[in-house]
Design a protein around this motif. Sequence first.
Motif, PDB file in Angstrom:
ATOM      1  N   VAL A 183       0.725  -1.095  -0.131  1.00 49.49           N
ATOM      2  CA  VAL A 183       0.012   0.155   0.038  1.00 49.49           C
ATOM      3  C   VAL A 183       0.769   1.383   0.091  1.00 49.49           C
ATOM      4  CG1 VAL A 183      -1.791   1.266   1.267  1.00 49.49           C
ATOM      5  CG2 VAL A 183      -1.732  -1.376   1.238  1.00 49.49           C
ATOM      6  N   ILE A 184       0.375   2.309  -0.872  1.00 51.23           N
ATOM      7  CA  ILE A 184       1.210   3.512  -0.963  1.00 51.23           C
ATOM      8  C   ILE A 184       0.199   4.592  -0.262  1.00 51.23           C
ATOM      9  CG2 ILE A 184       2.341   5.354  -2.239  1.00 51.23           C
ATOM     10  CD1 ILE A 184       2.688   2.610  -4.171  1.00 51.23           C
ATOM     11  N   LEU A 185       0.552   5.407   0.591  1.00 47.67           N
ATOM     12  CA  LEU A 185      -0.361   6.422   1.065  1.00 47.67           C
ATOM     13  C   LEU A 185       0.128   7.682   0.688  1.00 47.67           C
ATOM     14  CD1 LEU A 185      -2.856   7.232   3.174  1.00 47.67           C
ATOM     15  CD2 LEU A 185      -1.051   7.450   4.866  1.00 47.67           C
ATOM     16  N   VAL A 186      -0.792   8.338   0.082  1.00 49.75           N
ATOM     17  CA  VAL A 186      -0.420   9.777  -0.564  1.00 49.75           C
ATOM     18  C   VAL A 186      -0.912  11.085   0.560  1.00 49.75           C
ATOM     19  CG1 VAL A 186      -0.843  11.423  -2.649  1.00 49.75           C
ATOM     20  CG2 VAL A 186      -0.612   9.037  -2.958  1.00 49.75           C
ATOM     21  N   VAL A 187      -0.079  11.871   0.727  1.00 55.72           N
ATOM     22  CA  VAL A 187      -0.729  12.891   1.678  1.00 55.72           C
ATOM     23  C   VAL A 187      -0.088  14.337   0.764  1.00 55.72           C
ATOM     24  CG1 VAL A 187      -0.185  11.699   3.829  1.00 55.72           C
ATOM     25  CG2 VAL A 187       1.933  13.176   2.888  1.00 55.72           C
ATOM     26  N   GLY A 188      -1.228  15.271   1.052  1.00 56.25           N
ATOM     27  CA  GLY A 188      -0.802  16.583   0.480  1.00 56.25           C
ATOM     28  C   GLY A 188      -0.204  17.428   1.273  1.00 56.25           C
ATOM     29  N   SER A 189       0.777  18.139   0.865  1.00 57.77           N
ATOM     30  CA  SER A 189       1.558  19.330   1.704  1.00 57.77           C
ATOM     31  C   SER A 189       0.422  20.384   1.859  1.00 57.77           C
ATOM     32  CB  SER A 189       2.698  19.632   0.624  1.00 57.77           C
ATOM     33  OG  SER A 189       3.403  20.514   1.287  1.00 57.77           O
ATOM     34  N   ASN A 190       0.566  20.665   2.874  1.00 59.50           N
ATOM     35  CA  ASN A 190      -0.377  21.781   3.251  1.00 59.50           C
ATOM     36  C   ASN A 190      -2.018  21.492   3.176  1.00 59.50           C
ATOM     37  OD1 ASN A 190       1.560  23.725   4.243  1.00 59.50           O
ATOM     38  ND2 ASN A 190       1.890  24.212   2.198  1.00 59.50           N
ATOM     39  N   ALA A 196      -4.888  13.328  10.713  1.00 60.77           N
ATOM     40  CA  ALA A 196      -5.569  12.356   9.559  1.00 60.77           C
ATOM     41  C   ALA A 196      -4.484  11.043   8.887  1.00 60.77           C
ATOM     42  CB  ALA A 196      -6.047  13.389   8.570  1.00 60.77           C
ATOM     43  N   ALA A 197      -3.070  11.659   8.654  1.00 58.21           N
ATOM     44  CA  ALA A 197      -2.274  10.948   8.136  1.00 58.21           C
ATOM     45  C   ALA A 197      -2.074   9.784   8.984  1.00 58.21           C
ATOM     46  CB  ALA A 197      -0.876  11.455   7.767  1.00 58.21           C
ATOM     47  N   LEU A 198      -1.894   9.947  10.433  1.00 57.45           N
ATOM     48  CA  LEU A 198      -1.593   9.363  11.289  1.00 57.45           C
ATOM     49  C   LEU A 198      -2.869   8.141  11.742  1.00 57.45           C
ATOM     50  CD1 LEU A 198       0.237  11.135  14.242  1.00 57.45           C
ATOM     51  CD2 LEU A 198       1.296   9.347  12.591  1.00 57.45           C
ATOM     52  N   LYS A 199      -3.947   8.669  11.557  1.00 54.62           N
ATOM     53  CA  LYS A 199      -5.165   7.794  11.775  1.00 54.62           C
ATOM     54  C   LYS A 199      -5.163   6.826  10.402  1.00 54.62           C
ATOM     55  CE  LYS A 199      -9.049   6.461  13.192  1.00 54.62           C
ATOM     56  NZ  LYS A 199      -9.113   5.678  14.614  1.00 54.62           N
ATOM     57  N   SER A 200      -4.778   7.443   9.173  1.00 56.35           N
ATOM     58  CA  SER A 200      -5.015   6.583   8.029  1.00 56.35           C
ATOM     59  C   SER A 200      -4.097   5.498   8.241  1.00 56.35           C
ATOM     60  CB  SER A 200      -4.741   7.279   6.959  1.00 56.35           C
ATOM     61  OG  SER A 200      -5.511   8.193   6.562  1.00 56.35           O
ATOM     62  N   LYS A 201      -2.775   5.681   8.632  1.00 53.24           N
ATOM     63  CA  LYS A 201      -1.859   4.722   8.940  1.00 53.24           C
ATOM     64  C   LYS A 201      -2.079   3.731   9.994  1.00 53.24           C
ATOM     65  CE  LYS A 201       2.854   3.735  10.768  1.00 53.24           C
ATOM     66  NZ  LYS A 201       3.876   4.772  11.718  1.00 53.24           N
ATOM     67  N   GLU A 202      -2.957   4.058  10.992  1.00 55.20           N
ATOM     68  CA  GLU A 202      -3.258   3.002  11.951  1.00 55.20           C
ATOM     69  C   GLU A 202      -4.476   2.277  11.348  1.00 55.20           C
ATOM     70  OE1 GLU A 202      -4.850   5.580  15.316  1.00 55.20           O
ATOM     71  OE2 GLU A 202      -2.735   6.345  15.775  1.00 55.20           O
ATOM     72  N   LYS A 210       0.517  -3.960   4.151  1.00 54.31           N
ATOM     73  CA  LYS A 210       1.859  -3.662   4.053  1.00 54.31           C
ATOM     74  C   LYS A 210       2.083  -2.322   3.523  1.00 54.31           C
ATOM     75  CE  LYS A 210       6.490  -4.496   3.805  1.00 54.31           C
ATOM     76  NZ  LYS A 210       7.363  -4.848   4.426  1.00 54.31           N
ATOM     77  N   LEU A 211       2.447  -1.456   4.411  1.00 52.53           N
ATOM     78  CA  LEU A 211       2.505  -0.247   3.947  1.00 52.53           C
ATOM     79  C   LEU A 211       4.031   0.182   3.439  1.00 52.53           C
ATOM     80  CD1 LEU A 211       1.252   2.730   3.947  1.00 52.53           C
ATOM     81  CD2 LEU A 211       2.039   3.263   6.274  1.00 52.53           C
ATOM     82  N   LEU A 212       4.052   0.371   2.096  1.00 49.55           N
ATOM     83  CA  LEU A 212       5.375   0.585   1.407  1.00 49.55           C
ATOM     84  C   LEU A 212       6.087   1.891   1.991  1.00 49.55           C
ATOM     85  CD1 LEU A 212       4.486  -1.150  -1.795  1.00 49.55           C
ATOM     86  CD2 LEU A 212       5.380  -2.040   0.141  1.00 49.55           C
ATOM     87  N   GLY A 213       5.206   2.791   2.112  1.00 51.81           N
ATOM     88  CA  GLY A 213       5.764   4.261   2.342  1.00 51.81           C
ATOM     89  C   GLY A 213       4.668   5.212   2.051  1.00 51.81           C
ATOM     90  N   VAL A 214       5.048   6.473   2.019  1.00 49.13           N
ATOM     91  CA  VAL A 214       4.292   7.707   1.790  1.00 49.13           C
ATOM     92  C   VAL A 214       4.824   8.567   0.723  1.00 49.13           C
ATOM     93  CG1 VAL A 214       3.305   9.766   3.047  1.00 49.13           C
ATOM     94  CG2 VAL A 214       3.658   7.700   4.344  1.00 49.13           C
ATOM     95  N   VAL A 215       3.918   8.974  -0.159  1.00 46.64           N
ATOM     96  CA  VAL A 215       4.230   9.961  -1.054  1.00 46.64           C
ATOM     97  C   VAL A 215       3.666  11.366  -0.731  1.00 46.64           C
ATOM     98  CG1 VAL A 215       4.021  10.864  -3.444  1.00 46.64           C
ATOM     99  CG2 VAL A 215       4.282   8.510  -2.869  1.00 46.64           C
ATOM    100  N   LEU A 216       4.866  12.461  -0.675  1.00 47.22           N
ATOM    101  CA  LEU A 216       4.310  13.672   0.014  1.00 47.22           C
ATOM    102  C   LEU A 216       4.031  14.464  -1.596  1.00 47.22           C
ATOM    103  CD1 LEU A 216       4.081  16.036   1.801  1.00 47.22           C
ATOM    104  CD2 LEU A 216       6.257  16.421   1.779  1.00 47.22           C
ATOM    105  N   ASN A 217       3.031  14.789  -1.686  1.00 44.86           N
ATOM    106  CA  ASN A 217       2.503  15.496  -3.073  1.00 44.86           C
ATOM    107  C   ASN A 217       2.323  17.071  -2.720  1.00 44.86           C
ATOM    108  OD1 ASN A 217       1.657  15.283  -5.847  1.00 44.86           O
ATOM    109  ND2 ASN A 217      -0.426  15.196  -5.000  1.00 44.86           N
ATOM    110  N   ARG A 218       2.362  17.896  -4.023  1.00 46.95           N
ATOM    111  CA  ARG A 218       2.291  18.913  -4.028  1.00 46.95           C
ATOM    112  C   ARG A 218       3.189  19.975  -3.087  1.00 46.95           C
ATOM    113  NH1 ARG A 218      -4.331  19.220  -4.615  1.00 46.95           N
ATOM    114  NH2 ARG A 218      -4.335  17.946  -6.354  1.00 46.95           N
ATOM    115  N   LYS A 219       4.251  19.410  -2.804  1.00 45.70           N
ATOM    116  CA  LYS A 219       5.216  20.271  -2.066  1.00 45.70           C
ATOM    117  C   LYS A 219       6.137  21.018  -2.873  1.00 45.70           C
ATOM    118  CE  LYS A 219       8.192  21.109   1.286  1.00 45.70           C
ATOM    119  NZ  LYS A 219       7.704  22.318   2.579  1.00 45.70           N
ATOM    120  N   LYS A 220       5.951  22.363  -2.931  1.00 48.04           N
ATOM    121  CA  LYS A 220       6.745  23.052  -3.963  1.00 48.04           C
ATOM    122  C   LYS A 220       7.931  23.569  -3.258  1.00 48.04           C
ATOM    123  CE  LYS A 220       2.472  24.799  -6.231  1.00 48.04           C
ATOM    124  NZ  LYS A 220       1.827  25.925  -6.837  1.00 48.04           N
ATOM    125  N   MET A 221       8.962  23.215  -4.003  1.00 45.36           N
ATOM    126  CA  MET A 221      10.150  23.745  -3.596  1.00 45.36           C
ATOM    127  C   MET A 221      11.103  24.443  -4.874  1.00 45.36           C
ATOM    128  SD  MET A 221      11.793  20.907  -1.009  1.00 45.36           S
ATOM    129  CE  MET A 221      12.933  21.971  -0.447  1.00 45.36           C
TER     130      MET A 221
END
Length: 232
Positions: A183-190, A196-202, A210-221
């Motif tokens: 499973v891949i969990l996507v979280v949106g920056s800001n 909410a992210a921690l609750k989703s993980k739980e 099997k949580l493979l990792g988290v994708v941080l999306n819309r993080k502008k650098m």
Amino acid sequence: MKRRQNQAVRDFKERSLITHFNSKSPISEQYRTIRTNIQFSSADTEYRTMMVTSSGPGEGKSTTTANLAVVLAQQGKKVLLIDADLRKPTAHYTFRVSNAQGLTNILTKQMPISEACRGTEVENLSVLPSGPIPPNPAELLGSRMMKEMIQEALNDYDIVLFDTPPVLAVTDAQILANICDGVILVVGSNITEKEAALKSKELLQAAKAKLLGVVLNRKKMKKGQYYYYYGS
């Protein structure tokens, strides 16, 4: 008017499938980084069924799923993207295919998977749209037919990738998480709140995902003229 509509459709496709239409962009490179990280995490285990989800709507899970499918297909793997969001499906918009028939037709034994899958303009990538929206999405996703359909799909495809509803909205994602290899969990920056992210993980872990990792999306650098999306 029609010309503007056609242009709007093209613009939408290019934004949604940047890894296909602009494979050399910095954003496309980040999707390839996500692909590499998944492959490193599966050094001892082959992940053939994976699902992508998020905590809530608007965090970029469907765009992430589509572009991850593209970069996996670009590696020569036969990939099937299944739109398992039976409440608000979007894959048929992204890939411009009909949604008249799809996953729900297979799960209700109206047609075989071979007839419901659609080819795309991306080599090695097929898409299975959601099909008609059913009154009982969770029951269909947790059915015996769903498990049988996945096994049948794995006979023809190297990787099956699911786009699912948000974890906190409905139980659909937890049901699929239990039967997918990863499973891949996507979280949106800001956008995504930490709680909410921690609750989703739980919830995913409670479903024995099997949580493979988290994708941080819309993080502008900002760096020069480019904005980077970072995934980890």
